[in-house]
Design a protein around this motif. Structure first.
Motif, mmCIF file in Angstrom:
data_model
loop_
_atom_site.group_PDB
_atom_site.id
_atom_site.type_symbol
_atom_site.label_atom_id
_atom_site.label_comp_id
_atom_site.label_asym_id
_atom_site.label_seq_id
_atom_site.Cartn_x
_atom_site.Cartn_y
_atom_site.Cartn_z
ATOM 1 N N ALA A 30 16.610 7.768 17.401
ATOM 2 C CA ALA A 30 17.627 9.509 17.644
ATOM 3 C C ALA A 30 17.771 9.774 15.885
ATOM 4 O O ALA A 30 18.829 8.767 15.358
ATOM 5 N N GLY A 31 17.116 10.995 15.756
ATOM 6 C CA GLY A 31 17.731 11.240 14.151
ATOM 7 C C GLY A 31 16.822 10.799 13.240
ATOM 8 O O GLY A 31 16.920 11.158 11.805
ATOM 9 N N ILE A 32 15.913 9.896 13.483
ATOM 10 C CA ILE A 32 15.687 9.370 11.874
ATOM 11 C C ILE A 32 14.509 10.200 11.712
ATOM 12 O O ILE A 32 13.406 10.360 12.094
ATOM 13 N N ASP A 33 14.173 10.347 10.157
ATOM 14 C CA ASP A 33 13.605 11.092 9.769
ATOM 15 C C ASP A 33 12.722 9.670 8.501
ATOM 16 O O ASP A 33 13.036 10.212 6.883
ATOM 17 N N LEU A 34 11.397 9.672 9.194
ATOM 18 C CA LEU A 34 10.919 8.323 8.512
ATOM 19 C C LEU A 34 10.268 9.065 6.854
ATOM 20 O O LEU A 34 10.557 8.470 5.718
ATOM 21 N N TYR A 35 10.392 10.736 7.108
ATOM 22 C CA TYR A 35 9.635 11.018 5.879
ATOM 23 C C TYR A 35 10.828 11.320 5.215
ATOM 24 O O TYR A 35 10.122 10.828 3.419
ATOM 25 N N ALA A 36 11.132 11.451 5.112
ATOM 26 C CA ALA A 36 12.539 11.965 3.952
ATOM 27 C C ALA A 36 13.321 10.320 3.500
ATOM 28 O O ALA A 36 13.296 10.208 2.260
ATOM 29 N N THR A 62 11.829 0.997 8.225
ATOM 30 C CA THR A 62 12.047 0.728 9.226
ATOM 31 C C THR A 62 12.759 -0.693 9.689
ATOM 32 O O THR A 62 12.744 -1.512 11.016
ATOM 33 N N ALA A 63 12.787 -1.953 8.963
ATOM 34 C CA ALA A 63 13.166 -3.176 8.593
ATOM 35 C C ALA A 63 14.648 -3.082 9.615
ATOM 36 O O ALA A 63 15.596 -2.694 9.664
ATOM 37 N N GLY A 64 14.219 -3.881 10.853
ATOM 38 C CA GLY A 64 15.899 -4.056 11.725
ATOM 39 C C GLY A 64 15.648 -2.620 12.714
ATOM 40 O O GLY A 64 16.369 -2.865 13.315
ATOM 41 N N LYS A 65 14.962 -2.221 12.218
ATOM 42 C CA LYS A 65 14.871 -0.820 13.536
ATOM 43 C C LYS A 65 13.830 -1.335 14.679
ATOM 44 O O LYS A 65 12.867 -2.061 13.963
ATOM 45 N N ASP A 66 13.593 -1.028 15.951
ATOM 46 C CA ASP A 66 12.973 -0.780 16.594
ATOM 47 C C ASP A 66 12.701 0.165 17.541
ATOM 48 O O ASP A 66 13.329 1.481 17.202
ATOM 49 N N ALA A 71 8.320 8.145 16.007
ATOM 50 C CA ALA A 71 8.643 8.099 14.719
ATOM 51 C C ALA A 71 7.603 7.927 13.730
ATOM 52 O O ALA A 71 7.277 8.761 12.882
ATOM 53 N N LEU A 72 6.444 7.004 14.345
ATOM 54 C CA LEU A 72 5.052 6.233 13.196
ATOM 55 C C LEU A 72 4.581 7.025 13.499
ATOM 56 O O LEU A 72 3.401 7.669 12.596
ATOM 57 N N ASN A 73 4.400 7.834 14.694
ATOM 58 C CA ASN A 73 2.913 8.355 14.953
ATOM 59 C C ASN A 73 3.649 10.265 14.433
ATOM 60 O O ASN A 73 2.051 10.614 14.081
ATOM 61 N N ASP A 74 5.154 10.522 14.059
ATOM 62 C CA ASP A 74 5.385 11.816 13.790
ATOM 63 C C ASP A 74 4.959 11.915 12.532
ATOM 64 O O ASP A 74 4.771 12.512 11.251
ATOM 65 N N LEU A 75 4.974 10.909 11.789
ATOM 66 C CA LEU A 75 4.922 10.547 9.935
ATOM 67 C C LEU A 75 3.766 10.466 9.666
ATOM 68 O O LEU A 75 3.254 11.387 8.868
ATOM 69 N N GLY A 76 2.562 9.964 10.983
ATOM 70 C CA GLY A 76 1.125 10.203 10.578
ATOM 71 C C GLY A 76 0.883 10.794 10.551
ATOM 72 O O GLY A 76 -0.303 12.035 10.237
ATOM 73 N N ALA A 77 1.683 12.058 11.029
ATOM 74 C CA ALA A 77 0.939 13.386 11.384
ATOM 75 C C ALA A 77 1.775 14.351 10.833
ATOM 76 O O ALA A 77 0.456 14.649 10.499
ATOM 77 N N ARG A 78 2.692 13.732 10.045
ATOM 78 C CA ARG A 78 2.600 14.458 9.010
ATOM 79 C C ARG A 78 2.241 14.975 8.205
ATOM 80 O O ARG A 78 1.286 15.076 6.294
#
Length: 656
Positions: A30-36, A62-66, A71-78
């Protein structure tokens, strides 16, 4: 494939790949914005990073996160939207490790397409459709990959399955309509696109496909409204309309330029970030001027018919002609002839645009000629890579490229008068003759009897063997008026099946007996040429003239009546008549066209005298003089080369 460009289909299939289809991704944090989170303190965005740095930053974030699949798919889309395809590929690859990440795996396949690996995309699609046959994502990916690989029947089957799974998804129907178009099934394309447009009236790509396919099948119902909407969409920036299709909508020269500019920007965008640091050009020490000709039509194609004799005339000239063949086809007699005429013949169909550009540079080509422009099979990205220091548009596309990477366009002062030059992005190179080359070595055999072709012996035979998408309502109504004025006459067309039936119904609505329309299927070139000897007068079409077809008719001895307009495509037949020495066959209005055609039909002596004049001029004018054309072309290219080597810019070059 008629006027619909193969390359348009390839590009349109790719243009739609950023759609997001369901899948079963795991819930993201929840709430993670990988791009930023990945952006560094210096303000570098993820899309601007090198792949290794991006991977390093992504691992740190992303270390330590599951539960990061979504989120990775959304980042890929952007990143995909920002055309950072290697980075998007990495994100999708990470996301697709989860066995239920169907959407991420489909997106990975779409990235493979953009990275020039459609076979990999097809393999991913085959895996998805095998494991999850009821999920639409795999079928859509299979359709997209099949289009890029030009396996159009497979694309149709894949999209049909996707449409069964998602019958209310207009985007799927648009892609199915595209696949039908590329598979040469205009009837099915229209039916599909009508369904898609009913679901989403704002789908301009579906509107485009419906419009061009209705022209191909001569279904004029609601076509004026569709055409008006399509032109408005292009005016508002729609960049998926292939310019050679747009010509049939009767645009102004300014509208054509706008459409071409939009496509040229797409070509620029497709090469963004992949420009090569070319070495400065060095002239060959042997004194030869190396000129490359890039084309899809170096085989069984009108381009080959028009140019073979000229390339043969260049064989022992100061021009070293390199032919870069974009089509991958069987070795036909026509292709063999071109291979023997060229200094070197380069089969480059399987290469990426950048690889072709590198090959051109390796060969030391100074001037590169685009034989396709925006016609069938065109690859403008090759020229967007600035494959050669001087780049020229010639022959295949009757208009402007709208591109800053094309320097010149070969024309003649009739087909591109001074009043139209402001609507061309290129500097015109004027030949002192008709701008198209022709082949005077073609044999026109004796034809069969009229009766054997379904023609009455005692009637005037008007002919129009133009492609069906050129047979618009205005042109046909004009021809019907001619038939009214000459009761003992018929109109000979190249059409069959439901298209022929529609034209017969249109004739009946115009008060013309349907049997006065005679139809011919497509025939081998020599047999087709012979048929013109049975015809009395070729009646040209509006918006998109007879071009190669007009040279065919004239070479076979059939006069051509045309009405030159205010765009390049509407002036080609007129330029032919002008340079042939038969300007009386050019008229300035529909009324004058009908009157001239009726007068010709009613006056047997006029018909006899006109044909005799044509037969006299065709072997004496410059139009069918391939050796003279070669000399003028050599002279022009040498002047362009000298100007370039002096450091001159295209804008400073003048030929008239």
């Amino acid at each position: 494939m008629s006027g619909f460009a193969t390359v348009y289909g390839r590009r349109r299939g790719i243009a739609a790949i950023n759609q997001s289809f369901g899948g079963k991704e795991m819930e993201q944090v929840a709430g993670i914005d990988l791009y930023a989170a990945i952006a560094d303190r210096e303000g570098a965005t993820p899309a601007s990073m090198a792949l290794d740095k991006f991977i390093e930053r992504l691992r740190a974030v992303t270390a330590g996160k599951d539960r990061l699949t979504g989120a990775l798919n959304d980042l890929g889309a952007r990143l995909f939207r920002e055309k950072a395809y290697p980075l998007a590929h990495h994100c999708y690859e990470q996301a697709s490790r989860h066995p239920q990440a169907i959407g991420a795996r489909a997106n990975l396949g779409r990235c493979e397409i953009r990275l020039g690996r459609p076979e990999r995309a097809r393999a991913i699609a085959a895996s998805l459709t095998g494991q999850h046959p009821d999920e639409v994502a795999g079928w859509v990916l299979l359709g997209e990959a099949s289009i890029v690989l030009e396996r159009f029947a497979e694309a149709v089957a894949a999209y049909e399955r996707a449409a069964q799974l998602k019958p209310d998804q207009p985007g799927v129907l648009t892609q199915l309509g595209l696949a039908h178009t590329l598979d040469n099934n205009a009837e099915a394309a229209c039916t599909t696109c009508e369904r898609g447009l009913a679901l989403n009236p704002d789908d301009v790509d579906c509107l485009h496909l419906l419009t061009i396919n209705k022209r191909r099948i001569c279904d004029w119902r609601d076509l004026d409204e569709l055409s008006t909407r399509l032109k408005a969409a292009v005016a508002n920036g729609l960049d998926t309309v292939w310019p050679i299709n747009f010509i049939s909508e009767g645009p102004t020269a300014a509208e054509e330029l706008n459409c071409s500019r939009l496509q040229a920007r797409r070509a620029h965008a497709a090469t963004a970030g992949r420009q090569e640091p070319w070495q400065p050009f060095k002239a060959a020490g042997d004194g030869k001027l190396r000129v490359g000709f890039v084309g899809y039509g170096f085989g069984a194609h009108p381009t080959a018919i028009l140019t073979s004799a000229v390339f043969e005339a260049l064989k022992d000239s100061p021009i070293e002609a390199h032919l870069f063949a974009l089509s991958d086809e069987a070795l036909t007699q026509q292709r063999q002839r071109l291979m023997e005429a060229a200094h070197r013949f380069h089969p480059v169909a399987g290469m990426s645009s950048l690889e072709v550009a590198r090959r051109v540079r390796e060969e030391g080509v100074e001037i590169l000629v685009d034989m396709d422009g925006f016609s069938r099979g065109a690859r403008p990205e090759i020229f967007a890579h600035r494959a050669a220091p001087v780049q020229i548009l010639w022959l295949g596309y009757p208009g402007t490229s709208g591109a800053d990477f094309i320097d010149y366009v070969v024309a003649d002062p009739y087909v591109l008068p001074a009043s139209m030059r402001k609507h061309f992005s290129e500097q015109p190179l004027y030949l002192p003759r008709f701008y198209m080359s022709t082949d005077p070595t073609r044999v026109v055999p004796a034809p069969p009897s009229r009766s054997a072709c379904g023609l009455p012996d005692d009637h005037v035979v008007y002919v129009c063997f133009n492609a069906t998408y050129k047979l618009n309502q205005r042109s046909m109504e004009r021809m019907f008026r001619v038939l009214h004025g000459v009761p003992k006459s018929v109109l000979w067309l190249q059409a069959s099946g439901r298209v022929a039936e529609r034209l017969q119904h249109a004739a009946l609505d115009a008060g013309i007996a349907p049997e006065r329309l005679v139809f011919m299927d497509k025939l081998p070139h020599e047999i087709y040429l012979a048929r013109y000897r049975l015809a009395d007068l070729f009646l040209d079409t509006e918006y998109y003239n007879a071009h190669t077809t007009a040279t065919d008719a004239l070479w076979a001895g059939c006069p051509v009546l045309t009405r030159p307009g205010d765009t390049f495509a509407t002036r080609v037949a007129g330029s032919l008549n002008h340079h042939l020495g038969m300007p009386e066959m050019n008229v300035d209005s529909d009324e004058a066209f009908v009157a001239a055609a009726i007068r010709y039909g009613l006056d047997a002596e006029l018909r006899k005298a006109t044909r005799a004049k044509l037969m006299h001029l065709r072997t004496r004018s410059s139009v069918f003089d391939s050796n003279g054309f070669a000399r003028d072309l050599i002279n022009l290219l040498q002047k362009v080369s000298a100007h370039h080597r002096r450091g001159g810019r295209p804008a400073q070059f003048r030929t008239g």
